[in-house]
Motif scaffolding. Structure first.
Motif, mmCIF file in Angstrom:
data_model
loop_
_atom_site.group_PDB
_atom_site.id
_atom_site.type_symbol
_atom_site.label_atom_id
_atom_site.label_comp_id
_atom_site.label_asym_id
_atom_site.label_seq_id
_atom_site.Cartn_x
_atom_site.Cartn_y
_atom_site.Cartn_z
ATOM 1 N N TYR A 1 1.001 -1.559 -0.080
ATOM 2 C CA TYR A 1 -0.007 -0.168 0.178
ATOM 3 C C TYR A 1 0.791 1.372 -0.038
ATOM 4 C CZ TYR A 1 -3.465 3.188 1.913
ATOM 5 O OH TYR A 1 -3.779 4.670 1.571
ATOM 6 N N ALA A 2 1.584 1.112 0.617
ATOM 7 C CA ALA A 2 3.037 2.225 0.847
ATOM 8 C C ALA A 2 3.343 2.970 -0.927
ATOM 9 C CB ALA A 2 3.776 2.055 1.133
ATOM 10 N N ILE A 3 3.198 2.474 -1.745
ATOM 11 C CA ILE A 3 3.342 2.970 -3.092
ATOM 12 C C ILE A 3 2.455 3.178 -4.269
ATOM 13 C CG2 ILE A 3 5.970 1.718 -3.099
ATOM 14 C CD1 ILE A 3 5.113 0.185 -4.749
ATOM 15 N N LYS A 4 0.954 2.601 -4.097
ATOM 16 C CA LYS A 4 0.310 2.929 -4.546
ATOM 17 C C LYS A 4 0.658 4.097 -5.036
ATOM 18 C CE LYS A 4 -3.489 -0.589 -3.181
ATOM 19 N NZ LYS A 4 -4.249 -1.319 -2.702
ATOM 20 N N HIS A 5 0.704 4.862 -4.498
ATOM 21 C CA HIS A 5 0.872 6.658 -4.991
ATOM 22 C C HIS A 5 1.091 7.152 -6.280
ATOM 23 C CE1 HIS A 5 3.722 6.714 -1.814
ATOM 24 N NE2 HIS A 5 3.861 7.963 -2.626
ATOM 25 N N LEU A 6 2.586 5.546 -6.381
ATOM 26 C CA LEU A 6 3.625 5.788 -7.445
ATOM 27 C C LEU A 6 3.223 4.946 -9.011
ATOM 28 C CD1 LEU A 6 6.576 5.629 -5.362
ATOM 29 C CD2 LEU A 6 5.442 7.611 -6.248
ATOM 30 N N VAL A 7 1.778 3.866 -9.292
ATOM 31 C CA VAL A 7 1.573 3.183 -10.057
ATOM 32 C C VAL A 7 0.761 3.932 -10.870
ATOM 33 C CG1 VAL A 7 1.817 1.731 -7.974
ATOM 34 C CG2 VAL A 7 -0.063 2.227 -9.077
ATOM 35 N N HIS B 1 8.455 7.743 -15.989
ATOM 36 C CA HIS B 1 7.561 9.083 -16.170
ATOM 37 C C HIS B 1 6.942 9.746 -15.282
ATOM 38 C CE1 HIS B 1 8.933 7.920 -20.538
ATOM 39 N NE2 HIS B 1 8.513 7.104 -20.212
ATOM 40 N N ASN B 2 7.371 10.142 -14.147
ATOM 41 C CA ASN B 2 6.798 10.380 -12.799
ATOM 42 C C ASN B 2 8.450 11.107 -11.925
ATOM 43 O OD1 ASN B 2 6.139 10.805 -9.981
ATOM 44 N ND2 ASN B 2 5.140 9.127 -10.115
ATOM 45 N N PRO B 3 8.061 12.903 -12.024
ATOM 46 C CA PRO B 3 9.197 13.650 -11.064
ATOM 47 C C PRO B 3 9.700 12.962 -10.426
ATOM 48 C CG PRO B 3 6.905 14.881 -11.185
ATOM 49 C CD PRO B 3 7.238 13.478 -12.396
ATOM 50 N N ILE B 4 8.760 12.153 -9.142
ATOM 51 C CA ILE B 4 8.739 11.270 -8.042
ATOM 52 C C ILE B 4 10.002 10.821 -8.008
ATOM 53 C CG2 ILE B 4 8.089 10.371 -5.904
ATOM 54 C CD1 ILE B 4 5.650 11.897 -6.370
ATOM 55 N N LEU B 5 10.172 9.920 -9.051
ATOM 56 C CA LEU B 5 11.539 8.652 -9.408
ATOM 57 C C LEU B 5 12.325 8.953 -9.878
ATOM 58 C CD1 LEU B 5 8.039 6.438 -9.044
ATOM 59 C CD2 LEU B 5 9.412 6.373 -7.762
ATOM 60 N N GLY B 6 11.965 9.605 -10.911
ATOM 61 C CA GLY B 6 13.352 9.887 -12.369
ATOM 62 C C GLY B 6 13.494 9.095 -13.229
ATOM 63 N N TYR B 7 14.721 8.776 -13.506
ATOM 64 C CA TYR B 7 15.563 7.258 -13.827
ATOM 65 C C TYR B 7 15.912 6.829 -13.510
ATOM 66 C CZ TYR B 7 14.371 12.161 -16.618
ATOM 67 O OH TYR B 7 13.837 12.874 -17.029
ATOM 68 N N VAL B 8 16.414 5.632 -13.964
ATOM 69 C CA VAL B 8 17.524 5.013 -13.366
ATOM 70 C C VAL B 8 18.560 4.472 -14.080
ATOM 71 C CG1 VAL B 8 17.775 2.022 -12.530
ATOM 72 C CG2 VAL B 8 15.716 3.862 -11.767
ATOM 73 N N PHE B 9 19.843 3.914 -14.018
ATOM 74 C CA PHE B 9 20.754 3.814 -14.817
ATOM 75 C C PHE B 9 21.315 2.367 -14.286
ATOM 76 C CE2 PHE B 9 20.611 8.034 -15.677
ATOM 77 C CZ PHE B 9 21.101 8.230 -16.532
ATOM 78 N N ASN C 1 16.528 10.222 -8.538
ATOM 79 C CA ASN C 1 15.268 11.055 -7.281
ATOM 80 C C ASN C 1 15.218 9.898 -6.092
ATOM 81 O OD1 ASN C 1 16.083 13.016 -9.027
ATOM 82 N ND2 ASN C 1 13.305 12.692 -9.986
ATOM 83 N N PRO C 2 15.779 9.975 -5.206
ATOM 84 C CA PRO C 2 15.572 8.436 -4.237
ATOM 85 C C PRO C 2 14.707 9.484 -3.110
ATOM 86 C CG PRO C 2 17.793 9.621 -4.275
ATOM 87 C CD PRO C 2 17.283 9.692 -4.850
ATOM 88 N N TYR C 3 14.245 9.092 -2.241
ATOM 89 C CA TYR C 3 13.540 9.120 -1.010
ATOM 90 C C TYR C 3 14.752 10.325 -0.539
ATOM 91 C CZ TYR C 3 11.844 10.135 4.256
ATOM 92 O OH TYR C 3 11.339 10.262 4.793
ATOM 93 N N ASN C 4 14.093 11.892 0.389
ATOM 94 C CA ASN C 4 13.903 12.781 0.939
ATOM 95 C C ASN C 4 13.269 13.853 2.155
ATOM 96 O OD1 ASN C 4 15.094 15.803 1.255
ATOM 97 N ND2 ASN C 4 16.869 14.526 0.860
ATOM 98 N N GLN C 5 13.612 13.542 3.317
ATOM 99 C CA GLN C 5 12.593 14.256 3.747
ATOM 100 C C GLN C 5 12.083 15.620 3.402
ATOM 101 O OE1 GLN C 5 13.279 13.214 8.298
ATOM 102 N NE2 GLN C 5 11.274 13.473 8.619
ATOM 103 N N GLU C 6 12.385 16.111 3.697
ATOM 104 C CA GLU C 6 12.606 17.725 3.007
ATOM 105 C C GLU C 6 11.879 17.561 1.139
ATOM 106 O OE1 GLU C 6 15.201 16.675 4.442
ATOM 107 O OE2 GLU C 6 14.637 17.582 6.275
ATOM 108 N N ASN D 1 12.175 15.290 -1.424
ATOM 109 C CA ASN D 1 10.839 14.426 -2.515
ATOM 110 C C ASN D 1 10.834 13.535 -0.480
ATOM 111 O OD1 ASN D 1 10.661 12.844 -4.710
ATOM 112 N ND2 ASN D 1 12.291 12.394 -4.765
ATOM 113 N N HIS D 2 9.802 13.459 -0.588
ATOM 114 C CA HIS D 2 9.192 12.224 0.548
ATOM 115 C C HIS D 2 8.533 11.603 0.188
ATOM 116 C CE1 HIS D 2 6.700 15.884 0.665
ATOM 117 N NE2 HIS D 2 5.570 14.564 0.869
ATOM 118 N N LYS D 3 7.834 11.435 -1.292
ATOM 119 C CA LYS D 3 6.586 10.978 -1.533
ATOM 120 C C LYS D 3 7.581 9.809 -2.564
ATOM 121 C CE LYS D 3 2.978 13.965 -2.529
ATOM 122 N NZ LYS D 3 2.420 14.901 -3.402
ATOM 123 N N ASN D 4 8.709 9.351 -2.356
ATOM 124 C CA ASN D 4 9.333 8.605 -2.933
ATOM 125 C C ASN D 4 9.843 7.617 -2.020
ATOM 126 O OD1 ASN D 4 10.856 6.821 -3.813
ATOM 127 N ND2 ASN D 4 12.244 7.962 -5.334
#
Length: 374
Positions: free
Chosen positions: A55-61, A101-109, A140-145, A147-150
């Motif tokens: 449930y904790a990632i449903k807002h990102l799908v 395709h989500n600015p919260i998550l960004g890209y992966v290499f 774009n990893p989690y950042n409390q200030e 990017n707290h939604k990742n």
């Protein structure tokens, strides 16, 4: 993070070693009748969805990530006995790019060594299963200030797993059309939190260039390993680091000591039975936060017994353990634990390993281990 997805880790050491071992074998046996391992170079497009496994990632799908991969692989031909035992698998390295395709998550290499086991192979087709693991960089990893939604990953550096069924059909003697279906997974193994990870079921379509098709093979007449049926002993120690919560940024030391007895059953397998002790300092910190001043605290150290299996690839092994705590005064987890890992024997005596310890499908800690086989 479910256990079906956390195997990703640790195959990195195995697969990197497999490629180095295969390359070395080609050089060592070049004076024999071993054919040179031909190259296969691939370029694939990938389309994915984000699996809502918690449930904790449903807002990102909502988005549909797309990616691109290039890879290079060698077809083993028989330079080492295990090539023939496993029906001449391929070993390779994949470089993958993903856009969420989500600015919260960004890209992966990502870079992933892998092994590919063939189920059916003919002059014009190859149906196989591929398993790879490596390292991934999330932009774009989690950042409390900021990017707290990742909630999928709190660190830029992560482990990655690729599992994939692939079908390659020959369009020309050197060009193959590849179609596949698989899974890409990214997470940091609970080294930092939050760490729910992300699972990307994927469709793959691309082209392979085959240097030689079909690849030549060599029957290696090496005798069976002389230690089949023999008993051995392992002694080892490990350390790892883990974070308790997002609010506590400290990394706590976790270490263990293991004693095991094993027996080589056949060309591919060892069975193990062992005892081990654990000291997780994050549990001590939790107790100090929750126990009243002057209150008596239970011992956080634990002891367990386990049964295990090792799947052997020459000096390399994929190991899996199931253990049960027989001493655990502080009930911080389930009464049982699992371990998935990779071991490499540097000599007949000394080995190193990377293990993922798991409680009921959730990653507990990544263990870095050294030991001796007696």
């Amino acid at each position: 993070m479910k256990v079906v997805f956390v195997r990703r880790v640790l195959v990195l050491m195995l697969l990197t070693g497999l490629m180095a071992q295969s390359a070395a074998s080609q050089i060592i046996d070049s004076t024999a009748k071993v054919p040179r391992a031909p190259l296969v170079i691939g370029a694939y497009a990938q389309g994915s969805i984000i699996m809502a496994h918690t449930y904790a990632i449903k807002h990102l799908v909502a988005s549909h990530p797309t990616g691109f991969e290039i890879n290079i692989q060698r077809q083993t031909t028989g330079a080492d006995p295990w090539h023939e035992w496993y029906k001449y698998p391929k070993v390779g390295l994949a470089l993958t790019y993903y856009d969420f395709h989500n600015p919260i998550l960004g890209y992966v290499f990502a870079a992933s060594p892998y092994i590919s086991k063939t189920f059916s192979r003919g002059p014009k087709h190859d149906f196989s299963f591929r398993l790879g693991a490596g390292l991934a960089y999330l932009t774009n990893p989690y950042n409390q200030e900021t990017n707290h939604k990742n909630t999928i990953a709190s660190s830029a550096l992560n482990a990655t797993l690729q599992m994939r069924f692939e079908y390659d059909y020959a369009l020309t003697p050197h060009l193959g059309l590849l179609a596949g279906i698989g899974l890409n997974h990214y997470s940091n193994g609970a080294t930092t939190k939050p760490n729910f990870g992300v699972n990307l079921p994927s469709l793959v379509l691309g082209l392979n260039y085959h240097e030689q098709r079909p690849a030549p093979t060599y029957h290696n007449p090496a005798p069976l390993p002389d230690d089949i049926g023999r008993t051995f002993f392992n002694v080892s120690t490990s350390l790892g680091f883990k974070q308790r919560t997002e609010g506590d940024k400290q990394k706590y030391l976790v270490n263990s000591v293991t004693l095991a007895v094993g027996r080589r059953m056949n060309r591919k397998s060892n069975l193990l039975l062992g005892v081990e002790g654990f000291n997780d300092r994050s549990l001590k910190a939790t107790l100090e936060d929750t126990t009243r001043a002057g209150g008596k605290q239970p011992d956080v150290k634990k002891a367990g017994v386990f049964v295990g299996h090792e799947l052997l690839f020459g000096r390399l092994a994929f190991d899996s353990h199931l253990g049960f705590y027989v001493y655990a005064p502080y009930k911080s987890s389930t009464a049982y634990y699992e371990r998935l890992g990779l071991k490499y024997h540097f000599t007949n005596l000394l080995f190193g390993a990377i293990d993922l310890k798991i409680h009921r499908g959730a990653a507990d800690v990544i263990e870095f281990k050294v030991g001796a086989k007696l």
